[in-house]
Design an enzyme around this catalytic site. Sequence first.
Site, PDB file in Angstrom:
ATOM      1  N   GLU A 125       5.809   8.389  -1.517  1.00  0.00           N
ATOM      2  CA  GLU A 125       5.234   8.170  -0.182  1.00  0.00           C
ATOM      3  C   GLU A 125       3.700   8.116  -0.174  1.00  0.00           C
ATOM      4  O   GLU A 125       3.058   8.206   0.850  1.00  0.00           O
ATOM      5  CB  GLU A 125       5.731   9.260   0.778  1.00  0.00           C
ATOM      6  CG  GLU A 125       6.890   8.885   1.679  1.00  0.00           C
ATOM      7  CD  GLU A 125       8.200   8.462   0.989  1.00  0.00           C
ATOM      8  OE1 GLU A 125       8.376   8.721  -0.221  1.00  0.00           O
ATOM      9  OE2 GLU A 125       9.021   7.836   1.667  1.00  0.00           O
ATOM     10  N   TYR A 173       1.618  10.266  -1.606  1.00  0.00           N
ATOM     11  CA  TYR A 173       0.932  11.569  -1.647  1.00  0.00           C
ATOM     12  C   TYR A 173       0.267  11.784  -3.014  1.00  0.00           C
ATOM     13  O   TYR A 173       0.301  10.910  -3.884  1.00  0.00           O
ATOM     14  CB  TYR A 173       1.930  12.682  -1.319  1.00  0.00           C
ATOM     15  CG  TYR A 173       2.364  12.699   0.145  1.00  0.00           C
ATOM     16  CD1 TYR A 173       1.436  12.950   1.159  1.00  0.00           C
ATOM     17  CD2 TYR A 173       3.685  12.473   0.511  1.00  0.00           C
ATOM     18  CE1 TYR A 173       1.834  12.973   2.500  1.00  0.00           C
ATOM     19  CE2 TYR A 173       4.088  12.499   1.850  1.00  0.00           C
ATOM     20  CZ  TYR A 173       3.154  12.747   2.835  1.00  0.00           C
ATOM     21  OH  TYR A 173       3.543  12.770   4.156  1.00  0.00           O
ATOM     22  N   ARG A 191      11.071  13.605  -6.384  1.00  0.00           N
ATOM     23  CA  ARG A 191      11.131  12.452  -5.462  1.00  0.00           C
ATOM     24  C   ARG A 191      10.189  11.385  -5.977  1.00  0.00           C
ATOM     25  O   ARG A 191       8.964  11.576  -6.029  1.00  0.00           O
ATOM     26  CB  ARG A 191      10.742  12.918  -4.051  1.00  0.00           C
ATOM     27  CG  ARG A 191      10.717  11.833  -3.018  1.00  0.00           C
ATOM     28  CD  ARG A 191      11.878  11.931  -2.046  1.00  0.00           C
ATOM     29  NE  ARG A 191      11.673  10.999  -0.945  1.00  0.00           N
ATOM     30  CZ  ARG A 191      11.368  11.377   0.270  1.00  0.00           C
ATOM     31  NH1 ARG A 191      11.239  12.659   0.575  1.00  0.00           N
ATOM     32  NH2 ARG A 191      11.198  10.485   1.209  1.00  0.00           N
ATOM     33  N   HIS A 198       2.859   5.782   2.808  1.00  0.00           N
ATOM     34  CA  HIS A 198       2.657   5.851   4.259  1.00  0.00           C
ATOM     35  C   HIS A 198       1.721   4.756   4.767  1.00  0.00           C
ATOM     36  O   HIS A 198       1.795   4.363   5.921  1.00  0.00           O
ATOM     37  CB  HIS A 198       2.134   7.225   4.675  1.00  0.00           C
ATOM     38  CG  HIS A 198       3.209   8.273   4.669  1.00  0.00           C
ATOM     39  ND1 HIS A 198       4.475   8.043   5.140  1.00  0.00           N
ATOM     40  CD2 HIS A 198       3.202   9.559   4.238  1.00  0.00           C
ATOM     41  CE1 HIS A 198       5.209   9.138   5.001  1.00  0.00           C
ATOM     42  NE2 HIS A 198       4.455  10.069   4.448  1.00  0.00           N
ATOM     43  N   GLN A 231      11.485   8.513  18.223  1.00  0.00           N
ATOM     44  CA  GLN A 231      10.815   8.927  19.451  1.00  0.00           C
ATOM     45  C   GLN A 231      10.643  10.436  19.601  1.00  0.00           C
ATOM     46  O   GLN A 231       9.626  10.884  20.097  1.00  0.00           O
ATOM     47  CB  GLN A 231      11.565   8.368  20.665  1.00  0.00           C
ATOM     48  CG  GLN A 231      11.188   6.944  20.967  1.00  0.00           C
ATOM     49  CD  GLN A 231      11.985   6.371  22.122  1.00  0.00           C
ATOM     50  OE1 GLN A 231      12.837   5.515  21.929  1.00  0.00           O
ATOM     51  NE2 GLN A 231      11.734   6.844  23.311  1.00  0.00           N
ATOM     52  N   GLY A 257      15.580   8.640  35.582  1.00  0.00           N
ATOM     53  CA  GLY A 257      14.717   7.680  36.267  1.00  0.00           C
ATOM     54  C   GLY A 257      14.727   7.857  37.771  1.00  0.00           C
ATOM     55  O   GLY A 257      13.742   7.569  38.450  1.00  0.00           O
TER      56      GLY A 257
END
Length: 673
Positions: free
Chosen positions: A165, A167, A215, A253, A340, A650
Amino acid sequence: MTKYPHLLAPLDLGFVTLKNRVLMGSMHTGLEETKDWNRVAEFYATRARGGVALMVTGGMAPNKEGGVFPGAAGLFTDQDIANHRIVTDRVHEADGKIAMQILHAGRYAYGPDCVSASAVKSPISPFPPKEIDEDGIEKQISDFVTAATRAKEAGYDGVEVMGSEGYFINQFLVLHTNKRTDRWGGDYENRMRLPVEIVRRIRKAVGPDFIIIYRLSMIDLIPNGSSFEEVIQLAKAVEAAGATIINTGIGWHEARIPTIATSVPRRAFSWVTKKLMGHVNIPVITSNRINTPDVAEEVLADGCADMVSMARPFLADPNFVAKAVANRAETIAPCIACNQACLDHTFGGKLSSCLVNPRACFETELVVAPASEAKTIAVVGAGPAGLSTALTAAERGHKVTIFDRSDRLGGQLNLAKQVPGKEEFHGLVDWFETAVADAEIELRLNETATVDALQSFDEVVIATGVVPRDPEIEGQDLPQVLSYIDVLRGADVGKKVVVIGAGGIGFDVSEFLVTGDSPTVNLPEWLREWGVTDPSDQRGGLAPEGPQPDAPIRDVTLLQRKAEKPGRRLGKTTGWIHRATLQMKGVTMKGGVNYERITPEGIWVSTGEARENPTLIPCDNVVLCAGQVSERSLADALEAEGIPCHVIGGADVAAELDAKRAIDQGTRLAATL
Ligand code: NAP
Ligand code: SF4
């Protein structure tokens, strides 16, 4: 007879056997930073009880300079070890296994003390890293080893060394970030010395019976990233150094290619992991956009890996594995890969949770206990707010009736699922249908609830949602003006379109209008669209010709009144993908316009407070995506009759309503009824 023979087969690691092939991948939830160790323990123990074979914690910093942000958690003191003991004990009581991830962020560390192989600033951080000298490298290695030995002391079953990733460790591996000329830079043997030394020395320190997962970044998705030959060389070297398992990392990333968002095809990168199979003798794990037992089984049956890692699916449903064991996959709350409530929260400095499951990370706080008295509850509106209320209320023992005017469950989710790249919403609606049927909730579809019909219930919940806002533009009644609802329900739309409103729905509708067949369900096309190729052919897996999207099927202009960049307020981790997608499709995006009038030729707009530069944008259709207002007529009528009701979703607040808020509010209300 199980449908998932590969997924549910045990895996013998020599000194320990994993009960199935499912790893819960590392997620930074923010729980450790709450310092509420009972809460952290309950999060992991809940998932252990749900049957996952092995879990990996969020990244723990090996030292201060390596923390993702200042104050990032790590095992620095005896008290830290005692705190983590609470977690590991609880997991072991639940018959689970847990490894601690050691994450050194290198130049991604959000602070002025960050260090890296060379002083090459990351495009996603304002902090230039300091190049460390040889002593500095020795210190970092020794801090990794200390973190691993402390993890063992804290009762962990193993550690995961985060080598992907983009790092710290990754920064040593590629020439893009490693410009050194000493024995830690230059040729690949030197550049991979750091991870190999870390694994070798950890193994020496922890002994043979402790899991070490490495990883490994299998496709960097950055210019001048690793070649696949180097990936294989590194995998063999970490195996020889003492790793127990190799896990897959996909993309740095800073890569400008989506790797986990909902528009990424399912199992989009399992073919990359497969390329490593047969080159090492230790188990290999694949990951990214695997979110159902069927997909996971298929990946393993295809020989892509020995195990699968799923992370966010365990936020959505901690009982994922138990439900697969019971052959009831349709009851698994699906992760829709929206980010989200998980990653967007992490990057916003908030505790993670899950859009689909607001109890994730709130296990000790949002408790759904049996009700002291069973009530009759009417829920009006079968969108996400109403359905969540109904399911939680039924779980507590209440007798629930759902009313909805339409003939189906899901409300606006049924619109979202029409958008290319949002196919996962089909699964969410299907899951709601199954859950409602299992809960024996009475369904009164095709029925407009009236005050009379609601009088006899003990509690009434109004979740009637929203209606499109009237933007009051001259000419909006012309036949070529459509609402987003018309468009997503299949209205005829011409070749040249102006979309009014650049919120989430304006972006979704624009994607719908320019996209032919959705690349999300066609992996080769998606890879071509984003410019991803085989890392054996090109370093880092970036196609030399770059992204090659299909031509747009319509010419779309997306407008908003605010003078800011359209799409600025979209999700933190996904907004850039929506903006990039529309850019690739040639959509013109304009902020700072006034809408003057719509005519048969198109729409007249002007700029600035003085409404200057009147310009006609010619088009066949104008589509209104100008936000929503609450639909409260029934709530008002009940109030007028003196009948109390709870108004949620809503219908309560339309502004910036999304499924996350709707589901959270519905669940929380039902937990108290
Ligand atoms: P929204 O995000 O509030 O956007 C409404 C848009 O309409 C804005 O661009 C706004 O921009 C414009 N607008 C507001 N009042 C207007 C008026 N009187 N006349 C003309 N334009 C007006 O609402 P939405 O797009 O309907 O989305 C609803 C919710 O669903 C949001 O919370 C959204 O985040 C969520 N959602 C998110 C996504 C996603 O992240 N991909 C997708 C779908 C939905 P100006 O005021 O500047 O013109
Ligand atoms: Fe999956 Fe969205 Fe839940 Fe995150 S918030 S776990 S992406 S469903």
